[in-house]
Design a protein around this motif. Structure first.
Motif, PDB file in Angstrom:
ATOM      1  N   VAL A   1      -8.003  -5.413   2.596  1.00 64.71           N
ATOM      2  CA  VAL A   1      -8.796  -5.068   1.414  1.00 64.71           C
ATOM      3  C   VAL A   1      -8.204  -3.849   0.727  1.00 64.71           C
ATOM      4  O   VAL A   1      -8.082  -3.812  -0.511  1.00 64.71           O
ATOM      5  N   ALA A   2      -7.809  -2.858   1.501  1.00 67.10           N
ATOM      6  CA  ALA A   2      -7.225  -1.640   0.925  1.00 67.10           C
ATOM      7  C   ALA A   2      -5.928  -1.949   0.192  1.00 67.10           C
ATOM      8  O   ALA A   2      -5.669  -1.411  -0.892  1.00 67.10           O
ATOM      9  N   ILE A   3      -5.113  -2.807   0.773  1.00 70.23           N
ATOM     10  CA  ILE A   3      -3.864  -3.184   0.121  1.00 70.23           C
ATOM     11  C   ILE A   3      -4.150  -3.928  -1.181  1.00 70.23           C
ATOM     12  O   ILE A   3      -3.544  -3.663  -2.224  1.00 70.23           O
TER      13      ILE A   3
ATOM     14  N   SER B   1       0.849  -1.182   0.000  1.00 72.41           N
ATOM     15  CA  SER B   1       0.000   0.000   0.000  1.00 72.41           C
ATOM     16  C   SER B   1       0.887   1.234   0.000  1.00 72.41           C
ATOM     17  O   SER B   1       2.092   1.171   0.214  1.00 72.41           O
TER      18      SER B   1
ATOM     19  N   SER C   1     -10.270  -4.754   6.801  1.00 74.32           N
ATOM     20  CA  SER C   1     -10.318  -3.527   5.995  1.00 74.32           C
ATOM     21  C   SER C   1      -8.941  -3.121   5.475  1.00 74.32           C
ATOM     22  O   SER C   1      -8.809  -2.663   4.332  1.00 74.32           O
ATOM     23  N   GLY C   2      -7.905  -3.270   6.286  1.00 69.95           N
ATOM     24  CA  GLY C   2      -6.573  -2.906   5.847  1.00 69.95           C
ATOM     25  C   GLY C   2      -6.070  -3.802   4.727  1.00 69.95           C
ATOM     26  O   GLY C   2      -5.436  -3.335   3.772  1.00 69.95           O
TER      27      GLY C   2
ATOM     28  N   ASP D   1      -6.772  -3.751  -3.064  1.00 75.54           N
ATOM     29  CA  ASP D   1      -7.292  -2.786  -4.049  1.00 75.54           C
ATOM     30  C   ASP D   1      -6.157  -1.984  -4.681  1.00 75.54           C
ATOM     31  O   ASP D   1      -6.195  -1.664  -5.875  1.00 75.54           O
ATOM     32  N   SER D   2      -5.150  -1.670  -3.891  1.00 76.16           N
ATOM     33  CA  SER D   2      -4.080  -0.796  -4.374  1.00 76.16           C
ATOM     34  C   SER D   2      -3.194  -1.463  -5.422  1.00 76.16           C
ATOM     35  O   SER D   2      -2.492  -0.772  -6.161  1.00 76.16           O
TER      36      SER D   2
ATOM     37  N   GLU E   1      -1.540  -4.829   8.854  1.00 77.99           N
ATOM     38  CA  GLU E   1      -2.871  -5.172   8.336  1.00 77.99           C
ATOM     39  C   GLU E   1      -3.221  -6.626   8.634  1.00 77.99           C
ATOM     40  O   GLU E   1      -4.357  -6.954   8.972  1.00 77.99           O
TER      41      GLU E   1
END
Length: 233
Positions: free
Chosen positions: A76-78, A4, A73-74, A80-81, A62
């Motif tokens: 998922v964000a990674i 991320s 959530s962390g 997505d990135s 995460e």
């Protein structure tokens, strides 16, 4: 560990990414345990040069948040990135023992590897994990058995005290309420700070004390803890 902009959690698994064609898959995740719940599951298809976790490496913040408190959530964000295709919380909550959840008609795009993670509850920092499994190109049904891992970020004291925030000792909850209380703790310090195969719960049979708040007749388990059935269409 995926990468991320805010956290360096990248693990380059290959210098030359493999080429992959788009795949549409169905995924069935079955909880094989008799007394352990899975917190919200993250299934993510991604490029093979990344990994959410690797045994023998330290957990990212995460991954720690997922393993200690069920917070995906962390991760998922990674995912997505780096352009992963993810399915978060397909069971819409906890996946109970001896039950399953499905992801159907999942177009993974050009992502050729599959990772699955979820916290094991009640444990301190245990999680079920599949790390960067190569999605077959040939149509068919494939079965993979998943192990339970220990994130190495918290001592397995087996005290249910509402913990769950990273760095806070204790188990967040025992969903079925079928354990004890007032335990003194199985261990006070984690001796292996790397991600490793989980040793399993110890438990005891004392509902009002003892060393563990977990019931040894219910909450003990051996690997594998889950079965993954992938149908490539």
């Amino acid at each position: 560990m995926l990468k991320s902009t805010s956290t360096i959690a990248a693990l380059m698994m290959s210098a030359t990414p493999l080429l992959a064609s788009a795949q549409v898959i169905d995924v069935k995740i079955t909880n094989l345990t008799q007394g352990i719940y899975f917190t919200p599951i993250l299934a993510t298809a991604h490029s093979p040069e990344y990994s959410l976790f690797q045994a023998g490496q330290m957990a990212s913040p995460e991954l720690q948040a997922m393993a200690e408190g069920g917070d995906i959530s962390g991760l998922v964000a990674i995912a997505d990135s780096i352009g992963a295709s993810s399915r978060a919380n397909p069971a819409e909550g906890l996946l109970a023992p001896a039950s399953y959840t499905m992801v159907s008609d999942w177009d993974t795009g050009d992502n050729s590897t599959l990772t699955v993670v979820a916290m094991l509850l009640p444990t301190n920092d245990g999680f079920v994990g599949l790390n960067s499994w190569t999605i077959p190109e040939q149509a068919g049904t494939y079965t993979v058995y998943l192990n339970g891992y220990d994130a190495g970020t918290e001592a397995n004291d087996e005290i249910v005290n509402g913990g769950g925030m990273p760095g806070a000792p204790g188990i967040p909850a025992n969903p079925a309420g079928n354990g004890g209380m007032g335990a003194t703790g199985v261990i006070a310090e984690e001796v292996n700070s790397m991600i490793h195969i989980h040793p399993g719960n110890v438990g005891d049979s004392d509902p009002e004390g003892g060393i563990s708040d977990l019931d040894s007749r219910i909450h003990r388990w051996l690997n594998p803890v889950a079965k993954l059935t992938v149908t490539v269409k």
